[in-house]
Design an enzyme around this catalytic site. Structure first.
Site, mmCIF file in Angstrom:
data_model
loop_
_atom_site.group_PDB
_atom_site.id
_atom_site.type_symbol
_atom_site.label_atom_id
_atom_site.label_comp_id
_atom_site.label_asym_id
_atom_site.label_seq_id
_atom_site.Cartn_x
_atom_site.Cartn_y
_atom_site.Cartn_z
ATOM 1 N N CYS A 132 5.085 16.928 50.006
ATOM 2 C CA CYS A 132 3.783 17.541 50.309
ATOM 3 C C CYS A 132 3.910 18.977 50.813
ATOM 4 O O CYS A 132 3.038 19.806 50.540
ATOM 5 C CB CYS A 132 3.012 16.691 51.320
ATOM 6 N N HIS A 261 -1.555 20.724 55.472
ATOM 7 C CA HIS A 261 -0.399 21.539 55.826
ATOM 8 C C HIS A 261 -0.722 23.013 55.603
ATOM 9 O O HIS A 261 -1.444 23.358 54.660
ATOM 10 C CB HIS A 261 0.805 21.191 54.928
#
Lengths: 357, 357
Positions: A132, A261
Site C-alpha cells: 500500500c 497514507h
C-alpha cells in the site's frame, strides 16, 4: 466472445481490506457473475452484504475454488503462500495482495494505470498487488517517469493505522479514547506510553503508542537496519516502473491517522523538467488529482482523501538546489487504491481477458 | 573578574516557550542575578514561578530593559523586530527566538554545540536562536558535518502542535476530544473536517484539522510554492553549519503530536562514511543520544523524547543506492532544544562572557 460472467472469490472478506473490497465491488461496473466470499473457519458462516445481497462467508478450503475464475487474496503472507497456488491448481487466476509473491520474477506486480500489460505475463497464474505504501505514489510517479525518466527517489511516509489491518484501527481508536480529555498527556516523557499501557496493556499491533505520537517503524527488521516496509518501497517501485537501477531511500513512519497514507517525495529525473510541465502531466494522468494551491490552503490531507479512489498530489515544488528534481506530497487511501481498489482493477483486467477469450 | 551575577529579562514569559523557559531556568546552573519576566500589557501583573520564587510579570516597555544584561525574546517576529533593538539601546544583549533577525548577516545564528564562537560576532547586539525545526537536527548534523563534510540534505518533518504555540496545543486537545469515542470518524471523506468544524468552528492556528490527520503546511507561502518553514530549514542550516552552498529540499508537515518535532533525514556527505562511524560520532557528540536498536524496538518517538534536553537519533541506515549517504530519524523537544533550551544556552554563553569581562 464468451458471455458468461466470470466467478470471483474474495479470500479474506472479513478483514479491513476485505470490507472495503465489498464496498468497491458494489460500486464498480458489474463484471462478475457469482461472488464467493471466503475467510478462515472462525469467520465462516457470517453473512456479509455485497452488491446489495446477503452472501454467506465460506471456509477457506481447496474445494471453495472449484469453478472460480479469479480469486483475490487479502490475507497474511503465509496464508497466501499456501492457498494462492491451490486456487491456481483449481483453475483460478490468483490476484494476491500479500507480500508472498511480489518479488517473484515469475509473478507480475501490477498497477493498472502504469503497467497493465504485465497482467498477461503470469506463468504461475498469480498476479501480485503492490504494497500500500508503494501504491500511494505509483500512479503519480508512473506519469512523471513516462515524461522525464525517473532516476532517484527519497521518500518519507506518514502511514495510517489501517495499514496494520482492523486491529490497527481499533488500537488507534482505543488509544485516542485513553488520551482524550487529559490535557497534560503528551507534554511529559513517557506519559502517553504509561497511560496507554495502564488502560490497554502492551498488546498492540504497533511497537509503540500511536496516539499523540509518530512511530518510525513498519514491518520487520532487515539487513542494515532497514525495515521490510522501506525495502518494499524500493524494490516494488523498481519492479512496477521497470527501472531496475532506480535509486531509492525510504523512511517509513506510522502516524495517528485511521486511513490514507501520505508520502513526502523527492524525485530526481534524467531529463530537465519544470514544475508546470510536471503538474500538467499529473493533471492528465489517469486516477491522479492535483490539489495544489497553497495560497487557497489547498493540498491533500488524509482527512479529505480517505474514501476516494484517486492518488492526490499537492505541494509540487521545483527543488531549489537539485537539478531535474521535483518535491511533492502525495496522499492515497491505503485500503482503496493502496489495496482493494488496485486488486479489483487487476481482477477486472483478467475478467476482460477471460470474457474476450 | 566581575562577581555580580547578570540580570536576565524573559520577554514573552507567558507563552508556550516562555513557560518551558521558566522551568529550564529553574533547573539549570544558576548564572543569573535578577530574572525579570516581561509580557504584553494583557499579561502584566500575572504572578509566575521561577527558581521557586514568585515573580510578577512586567509590561513590555523601554524602561523594563534598564539594568538588564541579557534579554531573551520569545514573541512574534514583529514584536521582536520592534523591541529587540530597544533592549540593545538600553544596554542589553538580545537573544531572539523569532524569525526577525535570523538571516541578517550582522546577526549570528547560534547553536552552542555547533558554532558557539559566533555568539561574540554580534555587531547589532542581537543573537538569533534558530527555528525549532532546523534545531531538531543541528546537533546531530553538526557532528556528522565535522567528520565527513555535509553536502546535501533531503528532509521531511513531523512537526508538533506546540510549534504553533499554546493555541496550537489547545486546538489539538480540543479536536481530540471531538473525535475520540466516534469510531466512524476518520474513515470517510470530510468526516474529521465536518465534526471538528461543527463543534469548534474554523478558527484554528492550523490550516486544516490536525486530529486524525497530517497537514503538509507550516508557515506562510513563499516563491515557488515553498512554505516559509521549509525555506527556514534550508537557509538556517546553511548559516549555522557554515555551508553556503548546502543543497537542501525540505517538506514540512504538521502531525497530531503535542510536543517534539521529528525529522526523516537523508544526508549526503563529501567523504565516504560508514553507518558505524557515523553512529560513533553521534554517540560522542554533546547533547545527542543515539537510540538505535530496531531488534529491541528502540528508536526515538515524540512520546518518549518530550520533556528531555538532547537530540535523539535512531534508524541510522547506510543508504543502499546513494554513495556517502546516511538515512536517519531525529527527534527533539521543540519547546526545549528547539526553542527555550537553546536560547538559555546562548544567554549563558553571553553571561559567561560578561562575568569573565
Amino acid at each position: 466472445m464468451n458471455t458468461r460472467k466470470p466467478t470471483l472469490a474474495v479470500v479474506g472478506a472479513t478483514g479491513a481490506v476485505g470490507s472495503v473490497m465489498l464496498q468497491i465491488l458494489s460500486q464498480r461496473q458489474d463484471v462478475w457473475g457469482e461472488i464467493r466470499l471466503v475467510a478462515s473457519a472462525r469467520s465462516a458462516g457470517k453473512v456479509l452484504q455485497v452488491r446489495g445481497e446477503d452472501v454467506v462467508v465460506q471456509e477457506l478450503t481447496a474445494e471453495v475454488f472449484d469453478g472460480v475464475d479469479v480469486a483475490m487474496f487479502d490475507v497474511p503472507d503465509e496464508v497466501s503462500a499456501q492457498w494462492a497456488p491451490v486456487a491456481v491448481e483449481r483453475g483460478a487466476v490468483a490476484v494476491d495482495n500479500s507480500g508472498a509473491f511480489r518479488m517473484d520474477p515469475e509473478v507480475p506486480l501490477v498497477v493498472p494505470e502504469v503497467n497493465p500489460a504485465q497482467v498477461r505475463n503470469r506463468p504461475k497464474g498469480i498476479i501480485s498487488n503492490p504494497n500500500c505504501t508503494t501504491l500511494t505514489m505509483m500512479d503519480a510517479l508512473g506519469a512523471l517517469h513516462a515524461g522525464w525518466g525517473l532516476k532517484e527517489l527519497v521518500v518519507a511516509s506518514y502511514q495510517a493505522a489501517s495499514g496494520a489491518g482492523q486491529p490497527g484501527v481499533d488500537r488507534l481508536y482505543d488509544e485516542l479514547e485513553v488520551v482524550a480529555g487529559h490535557r497534560e498527556v503528551g507534554q511529559h516523557t513517557g506519559d502517553v506510553r504509561a497511560s496507554v499501557a495502564d488502560k490497554l496493556g502492551d498488546d498492540s499491533p504497533f511497537p509503540a503508542p500511536l496516539a499523540l505520537n509518530v512511530v518510525p517503524w513498519a514491518g520487520s527488521l532487515k539487513d542494515g537496519g532497514w525495515s521490510s516496509e522501506e525495502l518494499k518501497v524500493r524494490n516494488e517501485s523498481r519492479k512496477i516502473l521497470g527501472i531496475p537501477d532506480l535509486k531509492v531511500s525510504a523512511t517509513c513512519v506510522r502516524v495517528p491517522v485511521v486511513t490514507t497514507h501520505s508520502l513526502a517525495v523527492h524525485a530526481v529525473f534524467e531529463k530537465p523538467l519544470t514544475v508546470d510541465a510536471a503538474r500538467q502531466a499529473l493533471i492528465e494522468a489517469p486516477s491522479v488529482v492535483v490539489l495544489d494551491d497553497p495560497e487557497a490552503g489547498e493540498w491533500p490531507t488524509p482527512a479529505d482523501v480517505v474514501g476516494t479512489d484517486p492518488t492526490w498530489v499537492g505541494r509540487l515544488r521545483q527543488a531549489l538546489d537539485f537539478p531535474n528534481t521535483i518535491d511533492l506530497f502525495v496522499c492515497g487511501d491505503n485500503l482503496r487504491k493502496g489495496a482493494a481498489l488496485n486488486t479489483a482493477q487487476i481482477a477486472e483486467l483478467v475478467a476482460a481477458e477471460l470474457t474476450a477469450g
